[in-house]
Scaffold this motif. Structure first.
Motif, short mmCIF file in Angstrom:
data_model
loop_
_atom_site.label_atom_id
_atom_site.label_comp_id
_atom_site.label_asym_id
_atom_site.label_seq_id
_atom_site.Cartn_x
_atom_site.Cartn_y
_atom_site.Cartn_z
N GLU A 64 0.82 -1.22 0.00
CA GLU A 64 0.00 0.00 0.00
C GLU A 64 0.85 1.27 0.00
O GLU A 64 0.30 2.38 0.00
N GLY A 65 2.17 1.11 0.01
CA GLY A 65 3.05 2.27 0.05
C GLY A 65 4.26 2.05 -0.82
O GLY A 65 4.24 1.27 -1.78
N THR A 66 5.35 2.73 -0.49
CA THR A 66 6.58 2.65 -1.26
C THR A 66 7.68 2.05 -0.41
O THR A 66 7.85 2.42 0.76
N ARG A 67 8.41 1.12 -1.01
CA ARG A 67 9.56 0.52 -0.34
C ARG A 67 10.83 1.14 -0.92
O ARG A 67 11.03 1.12 -2.13
N PHE A 68 11.66 1.69 -0.04
CA PHE A 68 12.91 2.32 -0.45
C PHE A 68 14.05 1.33 -0.19
O PHE A 68 14.30 0.94 0.94
N GLY A 265 -10.32 7.05 12.07
CA GLY A 265 -10.54 7.83 10.86
C GLY A 265 -9.33 8.66 10.44
O GLY A 265 -9.47 9.68 9.76
N LEU A 266 -8.12 8.21 10.81
CA LEU A 266 -6.91 8.99 10.55
C LEU A 266 -6.01 8.38 9.48
O LEU A 266 -4.98 8.96 9.14
N ASP A 267 -6.41 7.25 8.95
CA ASP A 267 -5.54 6.49 8.06
C ASP A 267 -5.10 7.30 6.84
O ASP A 267 -3.94 7.27 6.45
N ASN A 268 -6.05 8.02 6.23
CA ASN A 268 -5.75 8.73 4.99
C ASN A 268 -4.99 10.03 5.21
O ASN A 268 -4.61 10.68 4.23
N ASN A 269 -4.81 10.41 6.45
CA ASN A 269 -4.06 11.64 6.71
C ASN A 269 -2.87 11.37 7.62
O ASN A 269 -2.49 12.21 8.43
N THR A 270 -2.26 10.19 7.47
CA THR A 270 -1.12 9.84 8.30
C THR A 270 -0.01 9.25 7.45
O THR A 270 -0.23 8.28 6.71
N LEU A 271 1.17 9.83 7.54
CA LEU A 271 2.36 9.26 6.94
C LEU A 271 2.99 8.31 7.95
O LEU A 271 3.32 8.72 9.06
N TRP A 314 1.23 6.42 2.87
CA TRP A 314 0.28 7.52 3.09
C TRP A 314 -0.73 7.43 1.96
O TRP A 314 -0.46 7.87 0.85
N PRO A 315 -1.87 6.79 2.18
CA PRO A 315 -2.83 6.52 1.10
C PRO A 315 -3.19 7.78 0.32
O PRO A 315 -3.49 8.83 0.89
N GLY A 316 -3.13 7.64 -1.01
CA GLY A 316 -3.49 8.75 -1.88
C GLY A 316 -2.39 9.77 -2.09
O GLY A 316 -2.54 10.66 -2.94
N VAL A 317 -1.30 9.66 -1.35
CA VAL A 317 -0.19 10.61 -1.48
C VAL A 317 1.10 9.88 -1.88
O VAL A 317 1.74 10.24 -2.86
N VAL A 318 1.46 8.85 -1.13
CA VAL A 318 2.62 8.03 -1.45
C VAL A 318 2.15 6.90 -2.36
O VAL A 318 1.24 6.15 -1.99
N PRO A 319 2.74 6.75 -3.55
CA PRO A 319 2.27 5.71 -4.48
C PRO A 319 2.32 4.32 -3.87
O PRO A 319 3.27 3.96 -3.17
N ALA A 320 1.29 3.54 -4.15
CA ALA A 320 1.20 2.18 -3.62
C ALA A 320 1.94 1.20 -4.52
O ALA A 320 2.03 1.38 -5.74
N GLY A 321 2.49 0.15 -3.89
CA GLY A 321 3.14 -0.92 -4.63
C GLY A 321 4.38 -0.50 -5.38
O GLY A 321 4.78 -1.16 -6.34
N ARG A 322 5.02 0.56 -4.94
CA ARG A 322 6.16 1.13 -5.66
C ARG A 322 7.45 0.77 -4.94
O ARG A 322 7.50 0.64 -3.73
N VAL A 323 8.51 0.62 -5.72
CA VAL A 323 9.85 0.43 -5.17
C VAL A 323 10.73 1.54 -5.72
O VAL A 323 10.76 1.79 -6.92
N SER A 324 11.41 2.24 -4.83
CA SER A 324 12.34 3.29 -5.23
C SER A 324 13.75 2.89 -4.84
O SER A 324 14.00 2.50 -3.71
#
Length: 478
Positions: A64-68, A265-271, A314-324
Protein backbone atom coordinates in the motif's frame (compact mmCIF):
# COMPACT_ATOMS: atom_id res chain seq x y z
CA UNK A 1 -51.14 29.13 8.41
CA UNK A 2 -48.76 31.56 6.73
CA UNK A 3 -46.45 31.34 9.72
CA UNK A 4 -46.46 27.52 9.46
CA UNK A 5 -45.55 27.64 5.72
CA UNK A 6 -42.87 30.23 6.39
CA UNK A 7 -41.37 28.07 9.11
CA UNK A 8 -41.60 25.02 6.85
CA UNK A 9 -39.76 26.71 3.98
CA UNK A 10 -37.14 28.18 6.30
CA UNK A 11 -36.50 24.68 7.62
CA UNK A 12 -36.20 23.35 4.07
CA UNK A 13 -33.76 26.13 3.21
CA UNK A 14 -31.67 25.35 6.27
CA UNK A 15 -31.59 21.65 5.34
CA UNK A 16 -30.56 22.56 1.81
CA UNK A 17 -27.72 24.71 3.10
CA UNK A 18 -26.48 21.85 5.27
CA UNK A 19 -26.86 19.33 2.45
CA UNK A 20 -24.89 21.43 -0.03
CA UNK A 21 -22.14 22.58 2.32
CA UNK A 22 -18.78 21.36 1.06
CA UNK A 23 -17.08 18.59 3.00
CA UNK A 24 -14.56 19.70 5.54
CA UNK A 25 -11.23 20.04 3.81
CA UNK A 26 -8.60 17.47 4.67
CA UNK A 27 -6.11 18.62 7.25
CA UNK A 28 -3.30 20.61 5.68
CA UNK A 29 -0.65 18.67 7.56
CA UNK A 30 -0.43 14.92 8.14
CA UNK A 31 0.02 12.97 11.33
CA UNK A 32 3.41 11.25 11.44
CA UNK A 33 4.05 7.74 12.81
CA UNK A 34 7.73 6.79 12.82
CA UNK A 35 8.81 3.23 13.64
CA UNK A 36 12.52 2.79 14.38
CA UNK A 37 13.35 -0.86 15.03
CA UNK A 38 16.53 -1.86 16.88
CA UNK A 39 19.11 -4.07 15.09
CA UNK A 40 16.70 -5.06 12.33
CA UNK A 41 18.57 -6.28 9.26
CA UNK A 42 17.75 -5.61 5.62
CA UNK A 43 16.61 -9.21 5.14
CA UNK A 44 14.43 -9.52 8.26
CA UNK A 45 10.99 -8.88 6.69
CA UNK A 46 9.19 -11.42 4.56
CA UNK A 47 8.91 -8.75 1.86
CA UNK A 48 12.73 -8.58 1.81
CA UNK A 49 13.28 -12.35 1.89
CA UNK A 50 13.00 -13.55 5.50
CA UNK A 51 12.37 -17.29 5.94
CA UNK A 52 10.78 -19.23 8.79
CA UNK A 53 8.19 -16.59 9.67
CA UNK A 54 6.08 -13.95 7.95
CA UNK A 55 5.48 -10.25 8.54
CA UNK A 56 2.05 -9.82 6.89
CA UNK A 57 1.29 -6.34 8.24
CA UNK A 58 4.56 -4.97 6.93
CA UNK A 59 4.06 -6.80 3.64
CA UNK A 60 0.66 -5.11 3.39
CA UNK A 61 2.20 -1.76 4.25
CA UNK A 62 4.70 -2.24 1.42
CA UNK A 63 1.90 -3.16 -1.00
CA UNK A 64 0.00 0.00 0.00
CA UNK A 65 3.05 2.27 0.05
CA UNK A 66 6.58 2.65 -1.26
CA UNK A 67 9.56 0.52 -0.34
CA UNK A 68 12.91 2.32 -0.45
CA UNK A 69 15.72 -0.16 -1.15
CA UNK A 70 18.66 2.23 -0.87
CA UNK A 71 17.79 3.70 2.51
CA UNK A 72 20.71 4.19 4.87
CA UNK A 73 21.09 4.65 8.60
CA UNK A 74 23.46 7.52 9.35
CA UNK A 75 25.69 5.32 11.48
CA UNK A 76 25.59 1.64 12.39
CA UNK A 77 25.20 1.95 16.16
CA UNK A 78 22.41 2.86 18.56
CA UNK A 79 22.89 6.35 20.03
CA UNK A 80 24.60 7.82 16.99
CA UNK A 81 21.91 6.50 14.65
CA UNK A 82 19.06 7.87 16.80
CA UNK A 83 20.67 11.28 17.13
CA UNK A 84 20.91 11.52 13.34
CA UNK A 85 17.28 10.51 12.81
CA UNK A 86 15.86 13.06 15.24
CA UNK A 87 18.12 15.98 14.28
CA UNK A 88 18.89 15.49 10.57
CA UNK A 89 22.62 15.77 11.38
CA UNK A 90 25.52 13.37 11.08
CA UNK A 91 25.96 12.27 14.70
CA UNK A 92 29.63 13.27 14.75
CA UNK A 93 28.53 16.83 13.91
CA UNK A 94 26.79 16.70 17.31
CA UNK A 95 29.77 15.15 19.11
CA UNK A 96 27.94 11.82 19.42
CA UNK A 97 29.45 8.41 18.70
CA UNK A 98 28.72 4.83 19.65
CA UNK A 99 26.12 3.86 22.23
CA UNK A 100 25.79 5.72 25.54
CA UNK A 101 26.15 3.46 28.56
CA UNK A 102 23.78 3.73 31.55
CA UNK A 103 26.36 5.67 33.56
CA UNK A 104 27.22 8.15 30.80
CA UNK A 105 27.09 11.74 31.95
CA UNK A 106 26.30 12.98 28.47
CA UNK A 107 23.54 12.94 25.87
CA UNK A 108 22.00 14.78 22.95
CA UNK A 109 22.66 18.46 23.61
CA UNK A 110 19.36 20.12 24.63
CA UNK A 111 20.32 23.02 22.34
CA UNK A 112 19.85 20.75 19.31
CA UNK A 113 16.40 20.88 17.71
CA UNK A 114 14.63 17.55 17.24
CA UNK A 115 11.74 16.60 14.98
CA UNK A 116 9.53 16.65 18.07
CA UNK A 117 10.47 20.22 18.97
CA UNK A 118 9.99 21.47 15.42
CA UNK A 119 6.52 19.99 14.90
CA UNK A 120 5.43 20.82 18.45
CA UNK A 121 5.87 24.48 17.50
CA UNK A 122 3.27 23.79 14.79
CA UNK A 123 0.73 22.56 17.34
CA UNK A 124 1.52 18.85 17.12
CA UNK A 125 1.15 16.48 20.04
CA UNK A 126 4.37 14.51 20.41
CA UNK A 127 4.90 11.10 21.98
CA UNK A 128 7.67 8.51 22.17
CA UNK A 129 7.08 4.93 23.30
CA UNK A 130 10.12 2.67 23.27
CA UNK A 131 13.89 3.01 23.50
CA UNK A 132 15.43 6.49 23.81
CA UNK A 133 19.23 5.99 24.15
CA UNK A 134 20.20 9.65 23.78
CA UNK A 135 21.17 10.21 27.40
CA UNK A 136 19.66 8.71 30.57
CA UNK A 137 20.17 11.71 32.85
CA UNK A 138 16.93 13.66 33.28
CA UNK A 139 18.16 16.72 31.39
CA UNK A 140 18.58 14.58 28.25
CA UNK A 141 15.32 12.58 28.43
CA UNK A 142 12.55 13.00 25.81
CA UNK A 143 10.40 15.45 27.77
CA UNK A 144 13.35 17.87 27.60
CA UNK A 145 13.75 17.24 23.86
CA UNK A 146 10.29 18.21 22.59
CA UNK A 147 8.13 15.22 23.52
CA UNK A 148 4.90 15.59 25.50
CA UNK A 149 4.83 11.93 26.56
CA UNK A 150 7.44 9.25 27.10
CA UNK A 151 7.13 5.66 28.20
CA UNK A 152 9.95 3.24 27.56
CA UNK A 153 13.52 2.28 28.38
CA UNK A 154 16.37 4.79 28.56
CA UNK A 155 18.93 2.67 26.68
CA UNK A 156 19.41 -0.82 25.23
CA UNK A 157 17.87 -3.49 27.40
CA UNK A 158 21.07 -5.56 27.34
CA UNK A 159 22.67 -2.88 29.50
CA UNK A 160 21.69 -4.65 32.69
CA UNK A 161 23.34 -7.02 35.20
CA UNK A 162 22.28 -10.15 33.28
CA UNK A 163 24.36 -9.42 30.17
CA UNK A 164 26.56 -12.40 29.14
CA UNK A 165 29.62 -10.15 28.92
CA UNK A 166 31.05 -10.18 32.40
CA UNK A 167 32.08 -6.51 32.49
CA UNK A 168 28.45 -5.50 32.12
CA UNK A 169 27.46 -7.29 35.29
CA UNK A 170 28.26 -4.02 37.07
CA UNK A 171 25.48 -2.17 35.27
CA UNK A 172 22.69 -0.71 37.41
CA UNK A 173 19.15 -2.13 37.33
CA UNK A 174 17.10 -1.30 34.22
CA UNK A 175 13.76 0.42 34.75
CA UNK A 176 10.86 1.51 32.60
CA UNK A 177 10.59 5.30 32.57
CA UNK A 178 7.30 7.22 32.58
CA UNK A 179 7.99 10.84 31.64
CA UNK A 180 11.01 11.61 33.81
CA UNK A 181 10.27 9.05 36.53
CA UNK A 182 11.74 5.53 36.78
CA UNK A 183 9.10 2.84 37.22
CA UNK A 184 9.03 -0.96 37.28
CA UNK A 185 12.37 -2.74 37.07
CA UNK A 186 13.00 -5.11 34.15
CA UNK A 187 14.62 -7.94 36.07
CA UNK A 188 14.58 -10.89 33.67
CA UNK A 189 13.53 -12.13 30.24
CA UNK A 190 9.93 -12.59 31.36
CA UNK A 191 9.84 -8.89 32.20
CA UNK A 192 11.53 -8.12 28.88
CA UNK A 193 8.76 -10.03 27.09
CA UNK A 194 6.47 -7.12 28.00
CA UNK A 195 8.46 -4.62 25.93
CA UNK A 196 6.61 -4.95 22.62
CA UNK A 197 3.03 -5.31 23.96
CA UNK A 198 3.34 -2.47 26.49
CA UNK A 199 4.84 -0.10 23.93
CA UNK A 200 2.08 -1.00 21.49
CA UNK A 201 -0.61 -0.40 24.12
CA UNK A 202 0.75 3.05 24.92
CA UNK A 203 1.18 4.00 21.27
CA UNK A 204 -2.42 3.12 20.39
CA UNK A 205 -3.66 5.01 23.47
CA UNK A 206 -1.71 8.07 22.29
CA UNK A 207 -3.48 7.93 18.92
CA UNK A 208 -6.90 7.76 20.60
CA UNK A 209 -6.03 10.62 22.93
CA UNK A 210 -4.86 12.90 20.13
CA UNK A 211 -7.24 11.95 17.32
CA UNK A 212 -8.58 15.52 17.06
CA UNK A 213 -5.22 17.23 16.61
CA UNK A 214 -2.12 16.53 14.53
CA UNK A 215 0.46 14.30 16.20
CA UNK A 216 3.98 12.94 15.85
CA UNK A 217 4.21 9.40 17.23
CA UNK A 218 7.73 7.94 17.53
CA UNK A 219 7.87 4.18 18.19
CA UNK A 220 11.51 3.04 18.61
CA UNK A 221 10.97 -0.62 19.51
CA UNK A 222 13.85 -2.08 21.61
CA UNK A 223 13.63 -5.52 19.98
CA UNK A 224 15.04 -7.49 18.16
CA UNK A 225 18.15 -6.18 19.92
CA UNK A 226 19.36 -8.95 22.24
CA UNK A 227 18.37 -10.33 24.69
CA UNK A 228 15.39 -11.63 22.73
CA UNK A 229 12.04 -12.05 24.44
CA UNK A 230 8.53 -12.56 23.10
CA UNK A 231 5.22 -12.59 24.94
CA UNK A 232 3.39 -15.88 25.54
CA UNK A 233 1.09 -15.14 22.58
CA UNK A 234 4.01 -15.38 20.13
CA UNK A 235 6.55 -17.56 21.91
CA UNK A 236 7.31 -20.72 19.94
CA UNK A 237 5.16 -19.70 16.96
CA UNK A 238 7.81 -19.38 14.25
CA UNK A 239 10.11 -21.84 12.50
CA UNK A 240 13.02 -19.47 13.14
CA UNK A 241 13.05 -19.85 16.91
CA UNK A 242 12.87 -16.91 19.29
CA UNK A 243 14.11 -14.43 16.66
CA UNK A 244 11.20 -15.28 14.38
CA UNK A 245 8.78 -15.09 17.32
CA UNK A 246 10.04 -11.57 18.11
CA UNK A 247 9.65 -10.44 14.50
CA UNK A 248 6.12 -11.82 14.34
CA UNK A 249 5.25 -9.83 17.46
CA UNK A 250 6.80 -6.65 16.09
CA UNK A 251 4.78 -7.11 12.91
CA UNK A 252 1.68 -7.53 15.08
CA UNK A 253 2.54 -4.27 16.82
CA UNK A 254 2.70 -2.41 13.51
CA UNK A 255 -0.65 -3.95 12.58
CA UNK A 256 -2.28 -2.85 15.84
CA UNK A 257 -1.11 0.73 15.40
CA UNK A 258 -2.27 0.78 11.77
CA UNK A 259 -5.67 -0.60 12.84
CA UNK A 260 -5.99 2.15 15.44
CA UNK A 261 -5.33 4.80 12.80
CA UNK A 262 -8.18 3.39 10.72
CA UNK A 263 -10.50 3.06 13.69
CA UNK A 264 -10.03 6.75 14.48
CA UNK A 265 -10.54 7.83 10.86
CA UNK A 266 -6.91 8.99 10.55
CA UNK A 267 -5.54 6.49 8.06
CA UNK A 268 -5.75 8.73 4.99
CA UNK A 269 -4.06 11.64 6.71
CA UNK A 270 -1.12 9.84 8.30
CA UNK A 271 2.36 9.26 6.94
CA UNK A 272 3.78 6.05 8.41
CA UNK A 273 7.53 5.43 8.17
CA UNK A 274 9.11 2.10 9.10
CA UNK A 275 12.88 1.56 9.25
CA UNK A 276 15.75 0.44 11.50
CA UNK A 277 18.67 2.00 13.38
CA UNK A 278 21.38 -0.32 12.05
CA UNK A 279 21.97 -3.79 10.71
CA UNK A 280 21.99 -7.13 12.56
CA UNK A 281 24.37 -8.05 15.38
CA UNK A 282 25.64 -11.06 13.47
CA UNK A 283 27.87 -12.67 16.08
CA UNK A 284 24.72 -13.56 18.05
CA UNK A 285 24.02 -16.21 15.43
CA UNK A 286 20.53 -17.68 15.78
CA UNK A 287 19.51 -14.65 17.89
CA UNK A 288 20.57 -12.22 15.14
CA UNK A 289 18.87 -11.13 11.97
CA UNK A 290 19.96 -11.11 8.34
CA UNK A 291 21.73 -8.41 6.36
CA UNK A 292 19.97 -9.73 3.25
CA UNK A 293 23.18 -10.57 1.40
CA UNK A 294 24.93 -7.27 2.11
CA UNK A 295 28.41 -7.35 3.63
CA UNK A 296 28.92 -7.43 7.42
CA UNK A 297 26.41 -5.97 9.93
CA UNK A 298 25.95 -3.72 12.94
CA UNK A 299 29.03 -1.76 13.96
CA UNK A 300 30.51 -1.62 10.46
CA UNK A 301 30.35 0.90 7.63
CA UNK A 302 29.66 -1.78 5.03
CA UNK A 303 26.18 -1.99 3.56
CA UNK A 304 25.08 -4.71 5.97
CA UNK A 305 25.63 -2.28 8.82
CA UNK A 306 23.86 0.75 7.37
CA UNK A 307 21.44 -0.25 4.60
CA UNK A 308 18.04 -0.78 6.20
CA UNK A 309 14.56 -1.92 5.19
CA UNK A 310 12.35 1.14 4.73
CA UNK A 311 8.63 1.39 3.96
CA UNK A 312 6.57 4.58 3.78
CA UNK A 313 2.80 4.69 3.46
CA UNK A 314 0.28 7.52 3.09
CA UNK A 315 -2.83 6.52 1.10
CA UNK A 316 -3.49 8.75 -1.88
CA UNK A 317 -0.19 10.61 -1.48
CA UNK A 318 2.62 8.03 -1.45
CA UNK A 319 2.27 5.71 -4.48
CA UNK A 320 1.20 2.18 -3.62
CA UNK A 321 3.14 -0.92 -4.63
CA UNK A 322 6.16 1.13 -5.66
CA UNK A 323 9.85 0.43 -5.17
CA UNK A 324 12.34 3.29 -5.23
CA UNK A 325 16.07 2.68 -5.55
CA UNK A 326 17.08 6.30 -4.96
CA UNK A 327 19.70 6.89 -2.27
CA UNK A 328 18.16 8.22 0.95
CA UNK A 329 19.12 8.31 4.62
CA UNK A 330 17.59 8.72 8.04
CA UNK A 331 19.23 12.16 7.86
CA UNK A 332 16.56 13.11 5.33
CA UNK A 333 13.56 12.30 7.50
CA UNK A 334 13.65 15.57 9.50
CA UNK A 335 13.68 18.03 6.56
CA UNK A 336 10.96 16.04 4.82
CA UNK A 337 8.70 16.04 7.89
CA UNK A 338 9.40 19.76 8.28
CA UNK A 339 8.22 20.37 4.71
CA UNK A 340 5.09 18.24 5.10
CA UNK A 341 4.05 19.80 8.41
CA UNK A 342 4.89 23.41 7.62
CA UNK A 343 7.43 23.53 10.46
CA UNK A 344 10.65 25.51 10.38
CA UNK A 345 14.07 23.96 9.82
CA UNK A 346 16.56 24.02 12.71
CA UNK A 347 18.62 27.17 13.12
CA UNK A 348 21.90 25.26 13.04
CA UNK A 349 23.28 23.41 10.01
CA UNK A 350 21.83 20.00 9.22
CA UNK A 351 22.88 17.29 6.76
CA UNK A 352 19.53 16.00 5.54
CA UNK A 353 17.67 16.68 2.28
CA UNK A 354 13.96 17.14 1.75
CA UNK A 355 12.66 14.25 -0.38
CA UNK A 356 8.96 15.23 -0.40
CA UNK A 357 8.67 15.22 -4.20
CA UNK A 358 10.30 11.80 -4.47
CA UNK A 359 8.11 10.50 -1.65
CA UNK A 360 4.99 11.61 -3.52
CA UNK A 361 6.02 9.82 -6.72
CA UNK A 362 8.28 12.10 -8.74
CA UNK A 363 11.03 9.64 -9.66
CA UNK A 364 12.91 12.29 -11.63
CA UNK A 365 14.05 13.77 -8.32
CA UNK A 366 17.36 12.72 -6.75
CA UNK A 367 17.54 14.65 -3.48
CA UNK A 368 20.63 12.85 -2.14
CA UNK A 369 23.70 12.05 -4.23
CA UNK A 370 26.35 11.44 -1.56
CA UNK A 371 26.69 9.77 1.84
CA UNK A 372 29.48 9.78 4.40
CA UNK A 373 30.17 6.61 6.37
CA UNK A 374 31.62 7.55 9.77
CA UNK A 375 32.25 5.20 12.68
CA UNK A 376 34.11 4.85 15.95
CA UNK A 377 34.59 8.24 17.57
CA UNK A 378 34.84 10.25 14.37
CA UNK A 379 36.49 8.15 11.67
CA UNK A 380 35.58 8.61 8.02
CA UNK A 381 35.61 5.02 6.77
CA UNK A 382 33.90 5.43 3.39
CA UNK A 383 32.20 7.88 1.04
CA UNK A 384 29.54 7.24 -1.56
CA UNK A 385 28.33 9.09 -4.63
CA UNK A 386 25.55 7.48 -6.60
CA UNK A 387 26.45 3.84 -7.10
CA UNK A 388 30.14 4.27 -6.29
CA UNK A 389 31.50 3.67 -2.80
CA UNK A 390 35.11 4.27 -1.79
CA UNK A 391 36.15 2.51 1.41
CA UNK A 392 39.27 3.88 3.10
CA UNK A 393 41.81 1.71 4.88
CA UNK A 394 40.65 1.44 8.46
CA UNK A 395 40.51 -0.89 11.48
CA UNK A 396 37.05 -2.26 12.12
CA UNK A 397 34.77 -5.01 13.32
CA UNK A 398 34.61 -8.22 11.29
CA UNK A 399 32.03 -11.00 11.45
CA UNK A 400 33.25 -12.94 8.40
CA UNK A 401 35.17 -16.07 9.23
CA UNK A 402 34.03 -16.00 12.87
CA UNK A 403 31.88 -18.76 14.33
CA UNK A 404 28.65 -17.06 15.51
CA UNK A 405 27.19 -17.72 18.94
CA UNK A 406 24.03 -19.61 19.82
CA UNK A 407 21.13 -19.37 22.26
CA UNK A 408 21.78 -15.75 23.21
CA UNK A 409 25.53 -16.12 23.73
CA UNK A 410 27.70 -14.03 21.36
CA UNK A 411 30.49 -15.38 19.22
CA UNK A 412 33.67 -13.41 18.50
CA UNK A 413 33.61 -10.20 16.47
CA UNK A 414 37.14 -8.76 16.45
CA UNK A 415 37.28 -4.95 16.33
CA UNK A 416 40.77 -4.50 14.89
CA UNK A 417 40.62 -6.13 11.47
CA UNK A 418 42.56 -4.00 9.00
CA UNK A 419 40.31 -3.30 6.02
CA UNK A 420 42.17 -2.17 2.88
CA UNK A 421 41.22 0.75 0.67
CA UNK A 422 38.78 -0.38 -2.03
CA UNK A 423 36.29 0.95 -4.58
CA UNK A 424 32.95 -0.81 -5.12
CA UNK A 425 30.15 -0.32 -7.64
CA UNK A 426 27.04 -1.04 -5.61
CA UNK A 427 24.73 -1.78 -8.54
CA UNK A 428 26.95 -4.50 -9.97
CA UNK A 429 28.46 -5.51 -6.63
CA UNK A 430 26.07 -4.79 -3.72
CA UNK A 431 27.99 -7.28 -1.56
CA UNK A 432 31.17 -5.15 -1.79
CA UNK A 433 33.40 -8.00 -2.96
CA UNK A 434 35.28 -6.68 -5.99
CA UNK A 435 37.71 -3.79 -5.67
CA UNK A 436 37.71 -1.89 -8.97
CA UNK A 437 39.79 1.17 -8.05
CA UNK A 438 42.58 0.23 -10.49
CA UNK A 439 40.06 0.39 -13.34
CA UNK A 440 38.49 3.68 -12.23
CA UNK A 441 41.15 6.15 -11.03
CA UNK A 442 38.99 9.14 -11.99
CA UNK A 443 36.15 7.89 -9.74
CA UNK A 444 38.60 7.41 -6.88
CA UNK A 445 39.86 10.97 -7.32
CA UNK A 446 36.29 12.35 -7.36
CA UNK A 447 35.32 10.50 -4.17
CA UNK A 448 38.56 11.54 -2.45
CA UNK A 449 37.62 15.20 -3.06
CA UNK A 450 34.27 14.55 -1.34
CA UNK A 451 36.18 12.98 1.55
CA UNK A 452 38.52 15.95 1.88
CA UNK A 453 35.59 18.36 2.10
CA UNK A 454 33.98 16.11 4.72
CA UNK A 455 37.17 16.09 6.79
CA UNK A 456 37.30 19.87 6.73
CA UNK A 457 33.68 20.04 7.85
CA UNK A 458 33.40 17.14 10.32
CA UNK A 459 36.95 15.97 10.96
CA UNK A 460 38.53 12.54 10.76
CA UNK A 461 40.23 10.76 13.66
CA UNK A 462 42.11 8.45 11.29
CA UNK A 463 43.89 11.51 9.88
CA UNK A 464 43.95 13.37 13.23
CA UNK A 465 41.92 16.15 11.69
CA UNK A 466 39.48 18.38 13.60
CA UNK A 467 36.27 19.42 11.86
CA UNK A 468 35.39 23.10 11.61
CA UNK A 469 31.66 22.61 12.12
CA UNK A 470 31.34 20.09 14.94
CA UNK A 471 29.08 21.09 17.83
CA UNK A 472 29.47 19.98 21.48
CA UNK A 473 27.74 16.94 22.91
CA UNK A 474 25.44 17.55 25.87
CA UNK A 475 27.11 17.08 29.22
CA UNK A 476 25.61 16.89 32.68
CA UNK A 477 25.40 20.36 34.21
CA UNK A 478 27.14 20.21 37.58
Amino acid sequence: MLKKFTAFFLALAACALVAFQPEKPAAKTPNIVLFFIDDLGYGDLSVTGALGYRTPNLDKMAAEGTRFTNFMAAQAVCSASRAALLTGCYPNRLGIAGAFGPNAKMGLNPKEETIAELVKAQGYATGIFGKWHLGSEQEFLPLQQGFDEYYGVPYSHDMWPLHPWQERAKYPPLHWIEGNTPGKEIKNLEDASELTPKITERATAFIRKNKNKPFFLYVPHPLPHVPLAASAKFRGKSERGIFGDVLMELDWSVGEIMKELKAQGLDNNTLVIFTSDNGPWLNYGDHAGSAGGFREGKGTSFEGGQREPCIMRWPGVVPAGRVSNKLLSTLDVLPTIVKLTGAKLPKEKIDGYDFTDLLKGDDTKTPRETLLYYYRKNSLEAVRKGDWKLVFAHPGRIYEGQLPGQNGQPGPAPEDFQYPKALYHLTRDPGERYDVQAQNPEIVAELEKIAEAAREDLGDDLQQKQGKNVRPVGKVNP
